[in-house]
Design a protein around this motif. Structure first.
Motif, PDB file in Angstrom:
ATOM      1  N   LYS A 140     102.752 118.763  57.273  1.00  0.00           N
ATOM      2  CA  LYS A 140     100.894 117.415  57.166  1.00  0.00           C
ATOM      3  C   LYS A 140     101.748 116.437  56.809  1.00  0.00           C
ATOM      4  CE  LYS A 140      97.112 118.348  58.619  1.00  0.00           C
ATOM      5  NZ  LYS A 140      95.946 119.362  57.956  1.00  0.00           N
ATOM      6  N   ILE A 141     102.150 114.680  57.444  1.00  0.00           N
ATOM      7  CA  ILE A 141     102.069 114.052  56.615  1.00  0.00           C
ATOM      8  C   ILE A 141     100.864 113.086  57.765  1.00  0.00           C
ATOM      9  CG2 ILE A 141     103.815 111.810  56.593  1.00  0.00           C
ATOM     10  CD1 ILE A 141     106.022 113.670  57.208  1.00  0.00           C
ATOM     11  N   PRO A 142     100.904 112.152  56.556  1.00  0.00           N
ATOM     12  CA  PRO A 142      99.268 111.315  57.509  1.00  0.00           C
ATOM     13  C   PRO A 142      99.574 110.297  57.881  1.00  0.00           C
ATOM     14  CG  PRO A 142      99.202 112.282  54.900  1.00  0.00           C
ATOM     15  CD  PRO A 142     100.650 112.562  55.466  1.00  0.00           C
ATOM     16  N   ALA A 143      99.176 110.258  59.299  1.00  0.00           N
ATOM     17  CA  ALA A 143      99.509 108.551  59.747  1.00  0.00           C
ATOM     18  C   ALA A 143      99.118 107.341  59.341  1.00  0.00           C
ATOM     19  CB  ALA A 143      98.901 108.580  61.171  1.00  0.00           C
ATOM     20  N   THR A 144      99.315 107.154  58.245  1.00  0.00           N
ATOM     21  CA  THR A 144      99.432 105.694  57.901  1.00  0.00           C
ATOM     22  C   THR A 144     100.492 105.434  58.164  1.00  0.00           C
ATOM     23  OG1 THR A 144     100.735 106.760  55.836  1.00  0.00           O
ATOM     24  CG2 THR A 144      98.097 106.019  55.687  1.00  0.00           C
ATOM     25  N   GLN A 145      99.975 104.035  58.066  1.00  0.00           N
ATOM     26  CA  GLN A 145     101.564 102.590  58.241  1.00  0.00           C
ATOM     27  C   GLN A 145     102.329 103.073  57.592  1.00  0.00           C
ATOM     28  OE1 GLN A 145     101.715 100.288  60.864  1.00  0.00           O
ATOM     29  NE2 GLN A 145     103.185 100.363  60.681  1.00  0.00           N
ATOM     30  N   GLU A 146     102.093 103.753  56.658  1.00  0.00           N
ATOM     31  CA  GLU A 146     103.914 104.287  55.510  1.00  0.00           C
ATOM     32  C   GLU A 146     104.154 105.521  55.697  1.00  0.00           C
ATOM     33  OE1 GLU A 146     101.036 101.262  53.100  1.00  0.00           O
ATOM     34  OE2 GLU A 146     100.987 102.634  54.580  1.00  0.00           O
ATOM     35  N   GLY A 147     103.147 105.497  56.322  1.00  0.00           N
ATOM     36  CA  GLY A 147     103.863 107.182  56.727  1.00  0.00           C
ATOM     37  C   GLY A 147     104.418 107.370  57.802  1.00  0.00           C
TER      38      GLY A 147
END
Length: 368
Positions: A140-147
């Protein structure tokens, strides 16, 4: 076996459990839910692990061994959580094999403190992928702009990804692009695309919580009438965006190369407002090819009194657009809502991870 859950599965929805604990695994409860409640996957997050560590003695022996070895809380946290995920992956492996890798999946999240650091995120994703070493794992990888760049990189290296903390339609489109870019790079590097899986976790109930709060502050009859409608409309339009992506020439080329769709996953489907039906975010988000990951309380509610009546997404696109237009007219700033929800989501998971580390540190001291 619940007929309601059987109807949900027949409609094309995969049921995943939004919970994991050593006790659930040790007692065989997960296997029972697979057999009796149609559960075909498991998701986890820092909050779930923090809760699991705070109950019972299932982790006592492992914590004692870690304490004897002088292991610190951060490394201990990874040893404990990856042990549970590996165990759950093995329990679900028959489902993975029977569905040719579509279901039978187990998710574990990268350290949420890395959500704004793509290089550290991909480094941790690799570590978890290697450490757990199960084909039915999702990172699981968060969908932040950086992610987004970390999502692309992970997919390009053959790592299967559960993209989490998606709230906005625009960010979801960026996630789809990041996923497809990763697949294109993976193909160029010679990876088997059929072995790379991904889901996109679109959060539901939190959208209603935040927008309802703002509607109540506005207080007009028109605003109050819109309470409880935003989350379902938002998710339905996310599925519309998914369909558009699946009809694109870009996806057709990837599919021809062996890739599988990145299925939409409805997360945060436990109803937080007791005034709403406890099955709301299951009944209103039914269509083929999606995942609904439910806390056990919601799973049992659907089993008991859920009303599954066919596709409740695709016939309602226009209604969803109308709801979003009405929210804007009432004074709801959608872009601000999703920004706040993303920031709060990252902060909550960071707080849970800190709580988990503090719990483990205390248990290590006690064991030592």
């Amino acid at each position: 076996m619940s007929q309601n859950l059987k109807r949900l599965v027949k409609a094309g929805v995969s049921i995943w459990l939004d919970d994991i604990s050593r006790e659930r695994l040790r007692s065989g409860n997960l296997a029972v839910l697979m057999r009796e409640r149609q559960v075909t996957g498991v998701t986890s997050n820092p909050t779930i692990f923090a809760a699991a560590l705070s109950k019972g003695d299932a982790y006592r022996d492992q914590i004692r061994d870690l304490a004897v070895r002088g292991i610190g809380p951060e490394e201990a946290a990874r040893a404990i959580t990856t042990y549970d995920i590996r165990w759950a992956a093995d329990v679900l492996r028959p489902v993975y094999d029977a569905t040719q890798g579509i279901d039978g999946r187990v998710s574990i999240e990268v350290d949420p403190r890395l959500a704004r650091n793509p290089e550290a995120t991909i480094a941790e994703a690799r570590m978890l992928w290697w450490t757990i070493d199960r084909p039915n794992l999702l990172i699981k990888i968060p969908a932040t702009q950086e992610g987004l760049s970390a999502i692309t990189q992970a997919i390009s290296e053959g790592i299967s990804v559960n993209v989490t903390l998606i709230f906005s339609l625009e960010r979801y489109r960026q996630v789809i692009d990041a996923w497809m870019t990763g697949l294109e790079r993976a193909a160029a590097a010679g990876y088997n695309l059929a072995a790379i899986d991904s889901v996109a976790s679109f959060f539901v109930s939190r959208v209603d919580t935040e927008i309802d709060r703002r509607l109540e502050q506005i207080g007009t009859p028109e605003a109050l009438e819109l309470r409880g409608k935003a989350a379902v409309a938002n998710a339905r339009l996310a599925y519309h965006a998914f369909e558009e992506a699946m009809n694109s020439p870009r996806w057709q080329a990837l599919r021809a190369a062996g890739a599988r769709p990145q299925r939409p996953l409805w997360a945060s489907t436990g109803v937080k407002n007791p005034a709403y039906p406890d099955t709301l975010y299951v009944e209103q988000l039914v269509t083929a090819g999606v995942v609904n990951t439910m806390p056990e309380k919601t799973l049992e509610a659907v089993a008991s009194h859920g009303k599954i009546s066919g596709d409740t997404i695709r016939p309602f696109y226009q209604h969803a657009w109308d709801v979003m237009a009405s929210l804007k007219e009432a004074g709801i700033d959608y872009d601000d809502v999703v920004r706040v929800l993303e920031e709060e989501g990252v902060a909550k998971f960071e707080a849970s991870w800190t709580e988990l580390l503090e719990t483990i540190e205390a248990e290590l001291r006690k064991a030592a």
